[in-house]
Design a protein around this motif. Structure first.
Motif, PDB file in Angstrom:
ATOM      1  N   SER A 713     -77.117 -45.747-125.862  1.00 29.17           N
ATOM      2  CA  SER A 713     -76.070 -44.926-125.248  1.00 29.17           C
ATOM      3  C   SER A 713     -76.463 -43.457-125.156  1.00 29.17           C
ATOM      4  O   SER A 713     -75.839 -42.687-124.438  1.00 29.17           O
ATOM      5  N   SER A 714     -77.529 -43.052-125.862  1.00 25.60           N
ATOM      6  CA  SER A 714     -77.965 -41.650-125.868  1.00 25.60           C
ATOM      7  C   SER A 714     -78.729 -41.258-124.604  1.00 25.60           C
ATOM      8  O   SER A 714     -78.992 -40.075-124.379  1.00 25.60           O
ATOM      9  N   LEU A 715     -79.098 -42.233-123.762  1.00 24.88           N
ATOM     10  CA  LEU A 715     -79.949 -41.960-122.598  1.00 24.88           C
ATOM     11  C   LEU A 715     -79.320 -40.951-121.654  1.00 24.88           C
ATOM     12  O   LEU A 715     -78.164 -41.065-121.268  1.00 24.88           O
ATOM     13  N   LYS A 716     -80.143 -39.956-121.250  1.00 22.76           N
ATOM     14  CA  LYS A 716     -79.743 -38.987-120.241  1.00 22.76           C
ATOM     15  C   LYS A 716     -80.515 -39.172-118.939  1.00 22.76           C
ATOM     16  O   LYS A 716     -80.027 -38.785-117.873  1.00 22.76           O
ATOM     17  N   LYS A 717     -81.721 -39.758-119.042  1.00 21.03           N
ATOM     18  CA  LYS A 717     -82.568 -39.932-117.860  1.00 21.03           C
ATOM     19  C   LYS A 717     -83.201 -41.316-117.907  1.00 21.03           C
ATOM     20  O   LYS A 717     -83.762 -41.718-118.939  1.00 21.03           O
ATOM     21  N   LEU A 718     -83.126 -42.058-116.795  1.00 25.82           N
ATOM     22  CA  LEU A 718     -83.684 -43.406-116.733  1.00 25.82           C
ATOM     23  C   LEU A 718     -84.448 -43.568-115.430  1.00 25.82           C
ATOM     24  O   LEU A 718     -83.932 -43.270-114.346  1.00 25.82           O
ATOM     25  N   THR A 719     -85.700 -44.038-115.538  1.00 24.60           N
ATOM     26  CA  THR A 719     -86.538 -44.321-114.377  1.00 24.60           C
ATOM     27  C   THR A 719     -86.976 -45.777-114.443  1.00 24.60           C
ATOM     28  O   THR A 719     -87.508 -46.218-115.471  1.00 24.60           O
ATOM     29  N   LEU A 720     -86.764 -46.524-113.367  1.00 27.41           N
ATOM     30  CA  LEU A 720     -87.135 -47.939-113.317  1.00 27.41           C
ATOM     31  C   LEU A 720     -88.034 -48.186-112.114  1.00 27.41           C
ATOM     32  O   LEU A 720     -87.780 -47.657-111.023  1.00 27.41           O
ATOM     33  N   GLN A 721     -89.090 -49.003-112.318  1.00 33.14           N
ATOM     34  CA  GLN A 721     -89.993 -49.378-111.233  1.00 33.14           C
ATOM     35  C   GLN A 721     -90.319 -50.859-111.324  1.00 33.14           C
ATOM     36  O   GLN A 721     -90.535 -51.391-112.412  1.00 33.14           O
ATOM     37  N   TYR A 722     -90.356 -51.533-110.176  1.00 35.25           N
ATOM     38  CA  TYR A 722     -90.757 -52.940-110.069  1.00 35.25           C
ATOM     39  C   TYR A 722     -89.945 -53.859-110.981  1.00 35.25           C
ATOM     40  O   TYR A 722     -90.479 -54.845-111.491  1.00 35.25           O
ATOM     41  N   CYS A 723     -88.688 -53.564-111.183  1.00 34.09           N
ATOM     42  CA  CYS A 723     -87.845 -54.412-112.032  1.00 34.09           C
ATOM     43  C   CYS A 723     -87.154 -55.500-111.212  1.00 34.09           C
ATOM     44  O   CYS A 723     -86.855 -56.579-111.718  1.00 34.09           O
ATOM     45  N   GLU A 724     -86.856 -55.208-109.933  1.00 35.86           N
ATOM     46  CA  GLU A 724     -86.132 -56.109-109.043  1.00 35.86           C
ATOM     47  C   GLU A 724     -84.827 -56.591-109.673  1.00 35.86           C
ATOM     48  O   GLU A 724     -84.512 -57.776-109.684  1.00 35.86           O
ATOM     49  N   LEU A 725     -84.077 -55.650-110.217  1.00 37.41           N
ATOM     50  CA  LEU A 725     -82.728 -55.954-110.673  1.00 37.41           C
ATOM     51  C   LEU A 725     -81.837 -56.202-109.458  1.00 37.41           C
ATOM     52  O   LEU A 725     -82.203 -55.888-108.330  1.00 37.41           O
ATOM     53  N   HIS A 726     -80.663 -56.749-109.702  1.00 37.44           N
ATOM     54  CA  HIS A 726     -79.662 -56.851-108.641  1.00 37.44           C
ATOM     55  C   HIS A 726     -78.841 -55.565-108.629  1.00 37.44           C
ATOM     56  O   HIS A 726     -78.634 -54.930-109.665  1.00 37.44           O
ATOM     57  N   TRP A 727     -78.328 -55.205-107.458  1.00 42.34           N
ATOM     58  CA  TRP A 727     -77.533 -53.982-107.367  1.00 42.34           C
ATOM     59  C   TRP A 727     -76.310 -54.043-108.281  1.00 42.34           C
ATOM     60  O   TRP A 727     -75.894 -53.026-108.843  1.00 42.34           O
ATOM     61  N   ASP A 728     -75.763 -55.219-108.456  1.00 45.06           N
ATOM     62  CA  ASP A 728     -74.604 -55.351-109.354  1.00 45.06           C
ATOM     63  C   ASP A 728     -74.965 -55.025-110.796  1.00 45.06           C
ATOM     64  O   ASP A 728     -74.097 -54.615-111.581  1.00 45.06           O
ATOM     65  N   ASP A 729     -76.236 -55.214-111.151  1.00 46.16           N
ATOM     66  CA  ASP A 729     -76.669 -54.919-112.524  1.00 46.16           C
ATOM     67  C   ASP A 729     -76.530 -53.432-112.860  1.00 46.16           C
ATOM     68  O   ASP A 729     -76.450 -53.059-114.038  1.00 46.16           O
TER      69      ASP A 729
END
Length: 876
Positions: A713-729
């Protein structure tokens, strides 16, 4: 300054020893206790009377502190290299001699304070703060309205032939500020296809000029690093050919620099323009007979600028106006002097008596004639700095003229050098951020760029202030800067503690110069292969290039090691194994090796390095911590990047409880290894993690990837690459209570439609979506209520940006690059709606790589009334 820097450095060294599990027993407790008491007493004096000169005594304090530190660190190095396990610590005679010297100095200081009418220093820094600072803070234009209009007229005139506009004037008069204001003006941004900026400087290179222009045009710096000068010149000419461009050559000193690059800047006969700034009037005349010569400010405009810098939005107190106007009059109209003195007084005691003291000092500074008057005047900004800021300001001398430095790297260097006095309320990074903000507020450093998190990213120091910095550095012997040819460099460097080499000399020649550097603690250079040399107590090693890492790990006193690139005999190094002896670096805080090594393998001994704060590699593989009860906990570790196939086991989480920044890359994330090896569900155990970047190269089954990831819950910045999550996620991600920056890159999400829920990203300020499969995006202002920056890239099928995002009151910037034409048009509709609502703060930038797309966009724009809109369109 020298006394304060030496005392704080020694205090940090003693503190590091006392907190070390294996080395604290190497010294007599009573001897260290006595030393600490002396340090506290001397520091209290130096801090209290920092602006008053006690030259001889301060020199003695610095000398005694250095001698004590030499005795301590020499003993530690001997102890580590000998593998000693002595039970009874010795009483160090050299250390005791230094303590006795401090006793004598302390008595002399007491006599001085009794016999002299000493007054405490008024100027004190504000409490350290990590608040964001506005970019381009120091580019306020006062008194140059006529010049500004003249430049704007020339830039937007109908003359088809390329026109060069020279701006000339003395240093500090505002040439760069004027050029920057025009360059960033929304009308100019819209008027040109592309814009480029380069700071040339006295010590220029053609490759650097080409590189910086291309970089400002949006070219990838990583790709350009590998290109030759010829390839860069060819690339620049090709990029500018046929396009209407504006290029600024800032701070050019000789016509020779122009002659060597002019062929790569074509005259397209399409109203392209160039701006050249120079101090040399004869250079300006080479470009045009009608150069714009800036003049000094009048008294009224000087007072207006001073009040802006000293009081910002407040009025000058009536009791200070008379003396304030006298101070401004003595600044003689030089904008830089007015701004710096304004910054000084704005951070000082708001009393008439104190301002009168400053006025008297200004009068003394102006006794000399010519340009040195302004140098002496600007020197007061250093003289009135509090003790804690003086060494930090002088340390900027490590950077070449006009260099744009990374704030995060400077902070790491300050900490490694021991320039920051620790306190119980703030950690060292927070103290350093506060000092940076203070220097910005005093107009001693200029903000160049701000990161997505709102923190300062890069800064630079004005040439004139750097000249003062270098002058004091040489007088105080704080740094030894090698800028001449090797045969001209000083030969006797036995007492130098910090050595900086700005040139790219042959390794052998530099080694000849450094033969006598037995006491050097820092070596910062552009040239490779400077090790080994005689200093055994090196703390800081920064090299642009290195031939091998191996000799470095013999330097057991290192605190910071930074290699921009490690050269191999046959090019790229695929794998490098750190030796187990790396753990002998008893006080190492930062290890940085960027590029050129595909994979660094760390030994298990890395889990014993309790002083580690930052591990920054292109990719580093970390082994499991060795099983043992009561194993070392790396309490100081703040940064790990980029960890290859990172195993986030419970043991790893226990050993690294204070990580703030984590970047991980998975080559193998198969179903068999996901839960058993990587343990990503444990990431939530990093309850102080603020920045997380995850890239997955191979994920056979991505449907349950989010179930494997469990964000803290402490996260202020998140970068994701090549995860192919669903938009609902993303609903789960949006619910993170402190998330301010989200970057979705390179197929981070799959699916064609995104419908975020109301207040789904309640705290998000920065959103980037790049190279994802998004077609339809349904959202309104309630989904992103405080969004400030939106960056979209590579969304070739996106229908449009949701129109209701125009209702987001905080939205300041929209960047649409390599997206569909319809998405680009929707960005302009949002801009139009903002203007209709009375909000003119939004800035829009649109970029296309293909000429056909740009032409299609322009063709469709013919049907819209754009007369009131201000935006930037580029071909990348």
């Amino acid at each position: 300054m020298a006394a304060y820097a030496a005392l704080v450095s020694l205090l940090n060294t003693v503190d590091n020893i006392q907190n070390h599990p294996h080395l604290s027993h190497c010294f007599l407790h009573k001897q260290i206790q006595t030393l600490t008491a002396k340090l506290d007493s001397l520091l209290a004096f130096v801090e209290k009377y920092t602006s008053q000169s006690h030259g001889e005594l301060e020199s003695q304090i610095a000398s005694a502190s250095h001698a004590a530190e030499d005795a301590i660190e020499s003993h530690i190095v001997d102890h580590i290299l000998a593998g000693s396990a002595e039970n009874t610590p010795p009483s160090l005679l050299d250390l005791q001699k230094s303590i006795q010297e401090m006793d004598s100095i302390e008595e002399k200081l007491k006599e001085e304070t009794r016999s002299e009418d000493l007054q405490p220093t008024y100027s004190t820094p504000a409490p350290p703060s990590t608040e964001a600072v506005t970019a381009r803070k120091s580019t306020t234009m006062v008194g140059f309205e006529e010049y500004w209009e003249e430049v704007m007229d020339k830039l937007t005139s109908d003359q088809r032939q390329r026109q060069i506009i020279p701006i000339t004037g003395m240093g500090g008069i505002g040439k760069t500020t004027l050029a920057r204001n025009v360059y960033e003006n929304s009308t100019i941004v819209q008027c040109f296809d592309v814009r480029g900026w380069v700071t040339v400087s006295q010590d220029y290179s053609v490759r650097k000029i080409l590189f910086e222009i291309l970089s400002s045009l949006g070219e990838s710096t990583r790709e350009m690093d590998e290109r030759t000068e010829y390839e860069l010149s060819e690339k620049l000419h090709k990029t500018l050919f046929g396009r209407k461009y504006l290029v600024v050559l800032d701070d050019i000193w000789s016509i020779d620099a122009w002659k060597r690059v002019q062929f790569f800047l074509p005259d397209n006969y399409n109203k392209s323009r160039m701006i050249v700034t120079t101090r040399q009037s004869d250079v300006a005349k080479e470009f045009s007979d009608s150069a714009l010569a800036l003049q000094l400010l009048g008294e009224d405009k000087s007072w207006e600028l001073f009040c802006h810098k000293a009081f910002e939005q407040r009025d000058c107190p009536s009791e200070l106006e008379t003396v304030g106007r006298e101070i401004v009059r003595r600044c003689k109209g030089l904008p830089l002097s007015v701004a710096v003195i304004g910054g000084l007084l704005g951070r000082s005691s708001m009393t008439r008596r104190y301002w009168e003291i400053v006025a008297e000092d200004i009068s003394s500074a102006l006794d000399s004639a010519g340009d040195s008057q302004y140098q002496n005047l600007l020197s007061l900004s250093y003289s009135y700095l509090p003790a804690c800021l003086k060494p930090c300001f002088l340390y900027l001398g490590i950077y070449p003229e006009d260099h744009e430095f990374r704030v995060s790297r400077l902070i790491k260097l300050w900490i490694a050098e021991g320039l920051l006095k620790p306190n119980k309320e703030l950690n060292l990074e927070e103290i350093a951020r506060g000092f940076i903000k203070d220097l910005v507020d005093r107009n001693l450093i200029l903000v160049c760029s701000v990161g997505s998190n709102g923190k300062l990213k890069t800064c630079r120091i004005h040439d004139l202030l750097r000249d003062i910095c270098i002058r004091v550095v040489e007088k105080e012997k704080f740094l030894s800067i090698i800028t001449t040819r090797v045969h001209d460099a000083p030969r006797d460097m036995n007492m130098e503690r910090r050595i900086v080499n700005h040139g790219k000399y042959s390794p052998g020649g530099v080694l000849d110069t450094l033969e006598s550097t037995a006491l050097a603690r820092s070596l910062i250079c552009q040239s490779p292969a400077l090790l080994p040399f005689k200093s055994r107590m090196l703390r800081v090693l920064v090299e642009a290039y290195g031939d091998s890492l191996a000799p470095t790990f013999q330097q057991v006193n290192l605190r910071l090691l930074a290699y921009e690139s490690v050269r191999a005999p046959f090019g790229w190094i695929r794998t490098y194994e750190l030796p187990p002896s790396v753990s002998l670096l008893w006080n190492v805080q930062t290890l940085i090796v960027d590029r050129s090594i595909d994979k660094v393998v760390a030994p298990s001994e890395i889990w014993e390095m309790q002083r580690l704060r930052h591990l920054e590699f292109y990719r580093i593989w970390l082994p499991d911590p060795p099983p043992s009860e009561g194993g070392c906990v790396l309490q100081n570790l703040r940064t790990v990047k980029t960890a290859l196939d990172f195993k986030c086991s419970e043991e790893v989480c226990k050993r690294t409880p204070n990580i703030r920044k984590l970047k991980i890359f998975y080559q193998d994330f198969s179903e068999e290894t996901r839960e058993s090896s990587h343990c990503l569900h444990n990431i939530c155990s990093f309850d102080r993690l603020e920045s997380l970047s995850c890239c997955f190269h191979t994920v056979p089954n991505r449907d349950d990837l989010l179930q494997s990831l469990n964000f803290p819950s402490s996260l202020k910045k998140l970068t994701l690459q090549y995860c192919e999550l669903h938009w609902d996620d993303l609903t789960i991600i949006g619910a993170l209570p402190h998330l301010e920056v989200l970057k979705l890159k390179c197929q981070a999400v799959r699916g064609h439609q995104w419908c975020p829920v109301e207040e789904g990203f309640a705290r998000l300020k920065f959103l980037e979506v790049d190279s994802c499969y998004l077609i339809k995006w349904d959202a309104d202002d309630s989904c992103f209520p405080v969004l400030e920056t939106l960056v979209l890239g590579g969304l070739y099928k996106l229908d449009e940006i949701p129109a209701d995002m125009a209702d987001i009151a905080t939205l300041q910037s929209v960047c649409v690059v390599e997206c569909s034409v319809s998405a680009a048009i929707s960005a302009l509709r949002i801009l139009e709606q903002k203007l209709d609502n009375g909000d003119d703060d939004l800035r829009v930038r649109i970029g296309f790589r293909e000429k056909a797309e740009l032409e299609e966009f322009k063709e469709k724009m013919k049907f819209y009334d754009l007369s009131d809109l201000s935006f930037q369109v580029d071909r990348l």
